[in-house]
Enzyme design. Sequence first.
Site, mmCIF file in Angstrom:
data_model
loop_
_atom_site.group_PDB
_atom_site.id
_atom_site.type_symbol
_atom_site.label_atom_id
_atom_site.label_comp_id
_atom_site.label_asym_id
_atom_site.label_seq_id
_atom_site.Cartn_x
_atom_site.Cartn_y
_atom_site.Cartn_z
ATOM 1 N N ASP A 117 37.790 38.146 36.593
ATOM 2 C CA ASP A 117 38.690 39.118 35.967
ATOM 3 C C ASP A 117 39.794 38.106 35.271
ATOM 4 O O ASP A 117 39.983 38.597 34.280
ATOM 5 C CB ASP A 117 39.728 39.576 37.123
ATOM 6 C CG ASP A 117 38.814 40.453 38.383
ATOM 7 O OD1 ASP A 117 38.246 41.433 38.053
ATOM 8 O OD2 ASP A 117 38.741 39.811 39.393
ATOM 9 N N HIS A 155 40.509 42.474 43.645
ATOM 10 C CA HIS A 155 39.402 42.772 42.455
ATOM 11 C C HIS A 155 38.912 44.205 42.583
ATOM 12 O O HIS A 155 37.931 44.554 43.070
ATOM 13 C CB HIS A 155 38.378 41.822 42.874
ATOM 14 C CG HIS A 155 37.099 42.024 42.197
ATOM 15 N ND1 HIS A 155 37.135 41.903 40.912
ATOM 16 C CD2 HIS A 155 35.875 42.334 42.407
ATOM 17 C CE1 HIS A 155 35.886 42.092 40.204
ATOM 18 N NE2 HIS A 155 35.118 42.154 41.144
#
Length: 329
Positions: free
Chosen positions: A161, A189
């Site tokens: 990410d 996440h």
Amino acid sequence: MTSTAPVTVTVTGAAGQIAYSLLFRLAAGEVYGADTPIRLRLLEIPSAVGAAEGVAMELDDCAFPTLASIDITDEPNAGFEGANAAFLVGAKPRGKGMERADLLTANGAIFRDQGKAINDHAAQDVRVLVVGNPANTNAYIAHRHAPDVPAGRFTALMRLDHNRALSQLATRLGAPVGELDGAVVWGNHSATQFPDVSYLTRRGEPVTAGIGETWLTDTFIPKVAKRGAEIIAVRGSSSAASAAGASIDHMRDWVQGTPGDSWTTVALPSGGQYGTVEGVVTGLPCRSRGDEWEVVEGLEISDFQRARIDASVAELVEERDAVQGLGLV
Ligand code: NAD
Ligand code: LMR
């Protein structure tokens, strides 16, 4: 010619897509450097051991000077024996239309059993990176079953990410990725994650122009948070080489240290920093000097940041409660 003591590295899901990129970079010395021999332990389910043997044959054929040995097993205790590092990749990926949390029931038990095996068989200095989804809560499960391993040694992958955020920002600003620093991705996440540019710098100077509030909230945050689903929709299966690349980045920076004063995003059991809930495995800004991850302290948090961080941490609390309900912790 290699010279330092060998390290033992376990990779689960060794016959899968991510491992097919990860193993070759690991064996080539990208985490521990060109002087450190790697003893690989590949853990798979029985039906995939044959395919893992094929991957091992290809690893052999690369003739990596850093690759000392390869052992393949379907037995977790043997798989984690003496492990100094463990990449927990083996788990089911989501398909189109699923959220990562939908995988908890299918994958949670894997991490319970592997947490126990790590506790009983890994080396004392083991570093664990959970990649299999839902990564944060799977890391929470594994950590809860490894009471003898310090909590901070269980981490989950949010470097992907972080890298996605850097790449989007570099494009927006017309800047090379290497000039940007200070991004962080808070929370889970998942689609609730908060990719945050509040502390972004370019060549050490705060970035004050070129981003814009509308682009930030309407484009950047959802783009990064939903990038995994976008890859699945376009590629037809979940991200693999980029996940492997981020896993290498995560473990290399942990082992070798983050450069200078810069930080990265690591998901690890919270000590309650920045108002996050103690124990849940959340993305936080972290540095390493080559031993433990240290959470960067003292950053100011605005009301906008507070609301976004709280929303994602609330989801982690829900997942924690769900795995308690499933009897996984
Ligand atoms: P894949 O299906 O290609 O491979 C998974 C492998 O794991 C298979 O070979 C399977 O046999 C093996 N496996 C299943 N259960 C196992 C067990 N108990 N022990 C050992 N091995 C086991 O999947 P993939 O594309 O490599 O993805 C693996 C996981 O990583 C998925 O859960 C995916 O959602 C996740 N993922 C996470 C991130 C992240 O950023 N955290 C990014 C991409 C993918
Ligand atoms: C990703 O972010 O690419 C992975 O977690 C795979 C997924 O399910 O999104």
